[in-house]
Design a protein around this motif. Structure first.
Motif, PDB file in Angstrom:
ATOM      1  N   ASN A  26       0.834  -1.202   0.000  1.00 56.89           N
ATOM      2  CA  ASN A  26       0.000   0.000   0.000  1.00 56.89           C
ATOM      3  C   ASN A  26       0.870   1.255   0.000  1.00 56.89           C
ATOM      4  O   ASN A  26       0.537   2.248  -0.633  1.00 56.89           O
ATOM      5  N   ASP A  27       1.982   1.227   0.705  1.00 52.33           N
ATOM      6  CA  ASP A  27       2.866   2.383   0.795  1.00 52.33           C
ATOM      7  C   ASP A  27       3.633   2.596  -0.510  1.00 52.33           C
ATOM      8  O   ASP A  27       3.862   3.728  -0.921  1.00 52.33           O
ATOM      9  N   THR A  28       4.043   1.527  -1.180  1.00 52.27           N
ATOM     10  CA  THR A  28       4.826   1.669  -2.403  1.00 52.27           C
ATOM     11  C   THR A  28       3.947   2.061  -3.584  1.00 52.27           C
ATOM     12  O   THR A  28       4.396   2.763  -4.484  1.00 52.27           O
ATOM     13  N   ILE A  29       2.684   1.625  -3.589  1.00 54.67           N
ATOM     14  CA  ILE A  29       1.788   1.933  -4.703  1.00 54.67           C
ATOM     15  C   ILE A  29       1.138   3.304  -4.517  1.00 54.67           C
ATOM     16  O   ILE A  29       0.705   3.906  -5.478  1.00 54.67           O
ATOM     17  N   HIS A  30       1.125   3.794  -3.287  1.00 54.17           N
ATOM     18  CA  HIS A  30       0.454   5.052  -2.963  1.00 54.17           C
ATOM     19  C   HIS A  30       0.941   6.189  -3.856  1.00 54.17           C
ATOM     20  O   HIS A  30       2.129   6.460  -3.948  1.00 54.17           O
ATOM     21  N   VAL A  31      -0.010   6.846  -4.531  1.00 50.94           N
ATOM     22  CA  VAL A  31       0.302   7.990  -5.386  1.00 50.94           C
ATOM     23  C   VAL A  31       0.025   9.256  -4.588  1.00 50.94           C
ATOM     24  O   VAL A  31      -1.086   9.457  -4.111  1.00 50.94           O
ATOM     25  N   PRO A  32       1.036  10.101  -4.419  1.00 49.75           N
ATOM     26  CA  PRO A  32       0.806  11.312  -3.619  1.00 49.75           C
ATOM     27  C   PRO A  32      -0.180  12.258  -4.302  1.00 49.75           C
ATOM     28  O   PRO A  32      -0.133  12.448  -5.507  1.00 49.75           O
ATOM     29  N   LYS A  35      -3.099  16.983  -1.543  1.00 52.42           N
ATOM     30  CA  LYS A  35      -3.483  17.066  -0.133  1.00 52.42           C
ATOM     31  C   LYS A  35      -2.365  16.539   0.771  1.00 52.42           C
ATOM     32  O   LYS A  35      -2.236  16.959   1.910  1.00 52.42           O
ATOM     33  N   ASP A  36      -1.550  15.600   0.278  1.00 49.63           N
ATOM     34  CA  ASP A  36      -0.467  15.021   1.074  1.00 49.63           C
ATOM     35  C   ASP A  36       0.631  16.031   1.384  1.00 49.63           C
ATOM     36  O   ASP A  36       1.368  15.870   2.349  1.00 49.63           O
TER      37      ASP A  36
END
Length: 38
Positions: A26-32, A35-36
Motif C-alpha cells: 500500500n505504501d509503495t503503490i500510494h500515489v501522492p 493534499k499530502d
C-alpha cells in the motif's frame, strides 16, 4: 493449553506478516495527491 499455543502462535505470525505485506504494498503503490503536501 499446549495445543492452543501451537495454533495461536503461527496464526499471530501469519496475520502479522499479512498486515506487513499489505502496508508495504500500500505504501509503495500510494500515489501522492496535492493534499499530502499540506
Amino acid at each position: 493449553m499446549k495445543r492452543l499455543k501451537y495454533i495461536l502462535i503461527p496464526l499471530v505470525i501469519i496475520i502479522s506478516l499479512a498486515l506487513g505485506v499489505f502496508y508495504y504494498i500500500n505504501d509503495t503503490i500510494h500515489v501522492p495527491t496535492p493534499k499530502d503536501f499540506f
